[in-house]
Scaffold this active site. Structure first.
Site, mmCIF file in Angstrom:
data_model
loop_
_atom_site.group_PDB
_atom_site.id
_atom_site.type_symbol
_atom_site.label_atom_id
_atom_site.label_comp_id
_atom_site.label_asym_id
_atom_site.label_seq_id
_atom_site.Cartn_x
_atom_site.Cartn_y
_atom_site.Cartn_z
ATOM 1 N N LYS A 276 0.810 -1.215 0.000
ATOM 2 C CA LYS A 276 0.000 0.000 0.000
ATOM 3 C C LYS A 276 0.851 1.278 0.000
ATOM 4 O O LYS A 276 0.436 2.313 -0.486
ATOM 5 C CB LYS A 276 -0.960 0.007 1.184
ATOM 6 N N GLU B 236 -9.331 7.437 3.337
ATOM 7 C CA GLU B 236 -10.260 6.538 4.020
ATOM 8 C C GLU B 236 -9.466 5.311 4.440
ATOM 9 O O GLU B 236 -8.453 4.994 3.820
ATOM 10 C CB GLU B 236 -11.400 6.119 3.078
ATOM 11 N N SER C 132 1.489 -9.675 -0.942
ATOM 12 C CA SER C 132 1.203 -8.233 -0.878
ATOM 13 C C SER C 132 1.611 -7.631 0.462
ATOM 14 O O SER C 132 1.930 -6.448 0.545
ATOM 15 C CB SER C 132 -0.282 -7.986 -1.133
HETATM 16 C C1 LIG Z 1 -5.251 -3.852 1.618
HETATM 17 C C2 LIG Z 1 -4.529 -5.096 1.362
HETATM 18 C C3 LIG Z 1 -4.899 -5.970 0.319
HETATM 19 C C4 LIG Z 1 -6.104 -5.770 -0.538
HETATM 20 O O1 LIG Z 1 -6.129 -4.614 -1.311
HETATM 21 P P1 LIG Z 1 -5.880 -4.595 -2.863
HETATM 22 O O2 LIG Z 1 -6.206 -3.190 -3.242
HETATM 23 O O3 LIG Z 1 -6.780 -5.598 -3.502
HETATM 24 O O4 LIG Z 1 -4.454 -4.923 -3.096
HETATM 25 C C5 LIG Z 1 -4.121 -7.090 0.096
HETATM 26 N N1 LIG Z 1 -3.054 -7.364 0.866
HETATM 27 C C6 LIG Z 1 -2.673 -6.560 1.877
HETATM 28 C C7 LIG Z 1 -1.473 -6.939 2.681
HETATM 29 C C8 LIG Z 1 -3.399 -5.401 2.162
HETATM 30 O O5 LIG Z 1 -3.010 -4.619 3.183
#
Ligand SMILES: *Cc1c(COP(=O)(O)O)cnc(C)c1O
Length: 429
Positions: free
Chosen positions: A88, A110, A378
């Site tokens: 993020k 948000e 992610s």
């Molecule tokens: C917020 C988040 C997501 C999901 O958000 P996307 O916009 O679909 O990427 C996935 N993995 C993590 C670690 C997150 O913090």
């Protein structure tokens, strides 16, 4: 379909907003185009990505796991090693730098679980911007570790008391604020959704993931069969997939939250679920989980980041065209994937990312050993200890919480007025 045409990805996307938001959105579109053509902006972004975020992130060969599963080689893109623990920050830094270039000194955002709020608060602290984060009152209460982090970075967290007091109400409140203060304020939207141009902006700033992967895979001569990512709003997946969208291969696989099952309210499967339909919400047309009246349905997932009723319009379009294949993983499969990768590779997936890990566990054995699949991790799983520990070691965790409360109640009077005054002095410097 690697970018929108006038804000649309086939029939999805658009700018379905109240009149007052047209001008700030148009200005943002213009400011973004100019910035992306400004070499000094791109250079500064690259420097911050390298020195502050810690890019590039590694592409890690999970050899033990691959050997156990006995099929394709599993590689993991370690976005969890980015500063603040997840992808993020890529978007937050990009948009805050853009806001600065456009002369905005105040940032609003948000947040649901708080991950995007934390990334934005950190980016604002780094870039010297004022930061306000809207978060539903319910989420403020249950996501205290992230609220604490946001405040530590100097952000103001405003609890939203309207509607269900969760993420979608926080989005509404942020839009309202932006409409009232467009000249001083930029709204950092947290995923690849919302009205145009946000889906294009967020994808662009997250595409650094895919660009690195493309280079890293080529350097190692990998024969990549598939890229796998979890999909909440869609920012990590679309950034990861983006350099490959217009090519025929590899396969692109998006994994949604299957929650506890296929029933209404039991998951967040916007592409593969039973209640999935086209709709327009919060400024864009896409696939949503809606009831017969077109109202958002409740969603459920063990991972807060995937627990949302809408999906980014580009993902919806690419899902419909077949370029992205969608599947889902259950809460239990995600938990099992967390444990499997932690035990065998020393890699702790965030629960969100573990949905992609679960799909890799299912897919790898079906493929030959000379093929590679790449999973986007992610985020890392440290943040999930309040969810994973009660599952894997409930008694020890409960004892810990009891003893923490005892410790704090005993020591209540230790922080005397004098030391508090000293803290105040330091933070006001
Ligand atoms: C917020 C988040 C997501 C999901 O958000 P996307 O916009 O679909 O990427 C996935 N993995 C993590 C670690 C997150 O913090």
């Amino acid at each position: 379909m690697s970018e929108s045409e006038n804000g649309f990805f086939n029939e999805f996307g658009g700018k379905y907003v109240a009149e007052v938001l047209r001008r700030p959105l148009d200005e943002l579109e213009k400011g973004f185009k100019e910035a992306m053509n400004d070499p000094s902006f791109l250079l500064e972004l690259e420097e911050i990505q390298r020195d502050y975020i810690g890019r590039e992130t590694p592409l890690y060969y999970a050899k033990t796991v691959s050997d156990i599963l006995g099929g394709a080689q599993i590689y993991i893109k370690l976005e969890g090693l980015a500063n603040t623990g997840a992808h993020k920050i890529n978007n937050a830094i990009g948009q805050c730098l853009l806001a600065k270039r456009m002369g905005k000194k105040r940032i609003i955002a948000e947040t649901g679980a708080g991950q995007h709020g934390v990334a934005t608060a950190a980016a604002c602290a780094k870039l010297g911007l004022d930061c306000t984060v809207y978060q539903g009152e319910v989420d403020v209460r249950r996501q205290q570790p992230n609220v604490a982090a946001m405040e530590m970075y100097g952000a103001r967290v405003l609890p939203v008391t309207s509607g269900s007091r969760t993420l979608k109400d926080a989005v509404n409140e942020a839009m309202r604020d932006w409409a009232a203060h467009p000249d001083t304020t930029h709204y950092v939207l947290g995923s690849a959704l919302g009205p145009a141009p946000f889906p294009d902006i967020v994808r662009e700033f997250q595409s650094v993931i895919g660009k690195e992967v493309k280079r890293q895979a080529a350097e190692r001569n990998l024969d990549v069969e598939a890229l796998i990512a979890c999909v909440g709003g869609g920012s990590n997946s679309i950034g990861f997939f983006s350099p490959f969208i217009d090519e025929k291969s590899p396969r692109l696989i998006g994994v949604e939250a299957g929650g506890i099952g296929p029933g209404i309210g039991e998951n967040a499967s916007r592409m593969t679920g039973n209640a999935s339909r086209d709709g327009i919400m919060q400024g864009y047309k896409s696939r949503f989980l809606l009831d017969d009246d077109g109202q958002a349905l409740p969603t459920r997932s063990i991972s807060a980041g995937l627990d949302y009723c809408g999906i980014g319009p580009q993902l919806a379009a690419l899902g419909k065209s077949g370029r992205i294949e969608f599947t889902s993983a259950l809460d239990d499969e995600a938990l099992e994937a967390v444990r499997f990768f932690a035990r065998n590779e020393g890699i702790l997936f965030a629960l969100e990312s573990a949905h992609a890990g679960a799909e890799a566990i299912r897919l790898a054995p079906k493929l030959p050993k000379n093929k590679a699949i790449i999973v986007n991790m992610s985020g890392r799983g440290d943040k999930d200890v309040f969810i994973t520990s009660p599952v894997f070691r409930p008694k020890a965790w409960l004892d810990f919480l009891h003893s923490e409360i005892e410790r704090l109640e005993e020591k209540k009077d230790i922080h005397d007025a004098k030391s508090m005054r000293r803290h105040d002095k330091i933070t006001s410097m």
